[in-house]
Motif scaffolding. Sequence first.
Motif, mmCIF file in Angstrom:
data_model
loop_
_atom_site.group_PDB
_atom_site.id
_atom_site.type_symbol
_atom_site.label_atom_id
_atom_site.label_comp_id
_atom_site.label_asym_id
_atom_site.label_seq_id
_atom_site.Cartn_x
_atom_site.Cartn_y
_atom_site.Cartn_z
ATOM 1 N N LYS A 120 0.836 -1.215 0.000
ATOM 2 C CA LYS A 120 0.000 0.000 0.000
ATOM 3 C C LYS A 120 0.864 1.255 0.000
ATOM 4 O O LYS A 120 0.471 2.286 -0.539
ATOM 5 C CB LYS A 120 -0.916 0.034 1.229
ATOM 6 C CG LYS A 120 -1.864 -1.123 1.381
ATOM 7 C CD LYS A 120 -3.027 -1.076 0.444
ATOM 8 C CE LYS A 120 -4.134 -0.163 0.915
ATOM 9 N NZ LYS A 120 -5.295 -0.261 -0.022
ATOM 10 N N TYR A 151 -0.944 -10.578 -2.713
ATOM 11 C CA TYR A 151 -0.545 -9.659 -3.796
ATOM 12 C C TYR A 151 -1.280 -10.009 -5.103
ATOM 13 O O TYR A 151 -1.686 -9.113 -5.846
ATOM 14 C CB TYR A 151 0.973 -9.705 -4.008
ATOM 15 C CG TYR A 151 1.789 -8.894 -2.996
ATOM 16 C CD1 TYR A 151 1.208 -8.347 -1.847
ATOM 17 C CD2 TYR A 151 3.143 -8.668 -3.188
ATOM 18 C CE1 TYR A 151 1.963 -7.617 -0.926
ATOM 19 C CE2 TYR A 151 3.900 -7.926 -2.280
ATOM 20 C CZ TYR A 151 3.306 -7.409 -1.148
ATOM 21 O OH TYR A 151 4.059 -6.682 -0.253
ATOM 22 N N ASN A 153 -4.216 -11.486 -5.313
ATOM 23 C CA ASN A 153 -5.642 -11.167 -5.144
ATOM 24 C C ASN A 153 -5.955 -9.748 -5.575
ATOM 25 O O ASN A 153 -7.049 -9.457 -6.066
ATOM 26 C CB ASN A 153 -6.062 -11.290 -3.669
ATOM 27 C CG ASN A 153 -6.273 -12.730 -3.249
ATOM 28 O OD1 ASN A 153 -6.331 -13.612 -4.091
ATOM 29 N ND2 ASN A 153 -6.387 -12.970 -1.949
ATOM 30 N N TYR A 154 -4.994 -8.846 -5.340
ATOM 31 C CA TYR A 154 -5.263 -7.422 -5.581
ATOM 32 C C TYR A 154 -4.339 -6.802 -6.627
ATOM 33 O O TYR A 154 -4.295 -5.576 -6.760
ATOM 34 C CB TYR A 154 -5.176 -6.655 -4.244
ATOM 35 C CG TYR A 154 -6.175 -7.215 -3.256
ATOM 36 C CD1 TYR A 154 -7.532 -6.935 -3.404
ATOM 37 C CD2 TYR A 154 -5.779 -8.091 -2.257
ATOM 38 C CE1 TYR A 154 -8.465 -7.498 -2.545
ATOM 39 C CE2 TYR A 154 -6.696 -8.653 -1.390
ATOM 40 C CZ TYR A 154 -8.040 -8.350 -1.540
ATOM 41 O OH TYR A 154 -8.966 -8.923 -0.698
ATOM 42 N N ASP A 155 -3.618 -7.649 -7.348
ATOM 43 C CA ASP A 155 -2.706 -7.166 -8.394
ATOM 44 C C ASP A 155 -1.717 -6.112 -7.901
ATOM 45 O O ASP A 155 -1.436 -5.143 -8.609
ATOM 46 C CB ASP A 155 -3.492 -6.608 -9.592
ATOM 47 C CG ASP A 155 -4.117 -7.726 -10.405
ATOM 48 O OD1 ASP A 155 -3.563 -8.841 -10.399
ATOM 49 O OD2 ASP A 155 -5.179 -7.487 -11.019
#
Length: 217
Positions: A120, A151, A153-155
Amino acid sequence: MKFFVDTADVEAIAELNDLGMVDGVTTNPSLIMKSGRDIKEVTREICAMVAGPVSAETVALDADGMIAEGRELAKIADNITIKVPLTWAGLKACKVLSDEGRMVNVTLCFSANQALLAAKAGATFISPFIGRLDDLNLDGMELIEEIRTIYDNYDFRTEILAASIRSVNHMKEAALIGADVATAPPAVIKAMAGHVLTDKGLDAFLKDWEKTGQKIL
Ligand code: E4P
């Protein structure tokens, strides 16, 4: 999987680099101490030899200090990656330095939540320490798996840099899980070439070859 070499030993890096085995280098204060060299001098030499990212670690504990040290280290060469610890201050420094377009390696990661925060904050690399978890009878590889899943899962574009690698099995497992990078001491990378059956087979071939009395050259 990219190979980074985890050392500040210029000769060891050069040997592997000549074989095309070096995609980058990681250093830390302990490795600089072990090299007995000045951090800027040795890092400059490594950066001139290796085309890929070369991690140089900050030592300040506050975000402003890390940012100032990171900017100073980045002056060494264009391929410097600023290494900051996974603390709240380190995450703040990561955000500022990565917003400036610099490569940042967030190190000393021991949990999936820490890795999520680093992504993030814009980290280029997250360094989960496998060996130090294994030392405590925990499963370092499980952490790599968890981070890979999160990582993906959310690219997240942050690269997983498997660190604190102690064995050839660590290298194999990190590659099977899909770590983007593994950083290992030169001895571990060289040990990957070894197999008892290779030695045994070579020995048998050479004994038979001797019996033929032939020469190739
Ligand atoms: C990673 O960047 C670190 O320099 C390194 O992998 C730490 O390894 P160690 O736990 O063997 O000291």
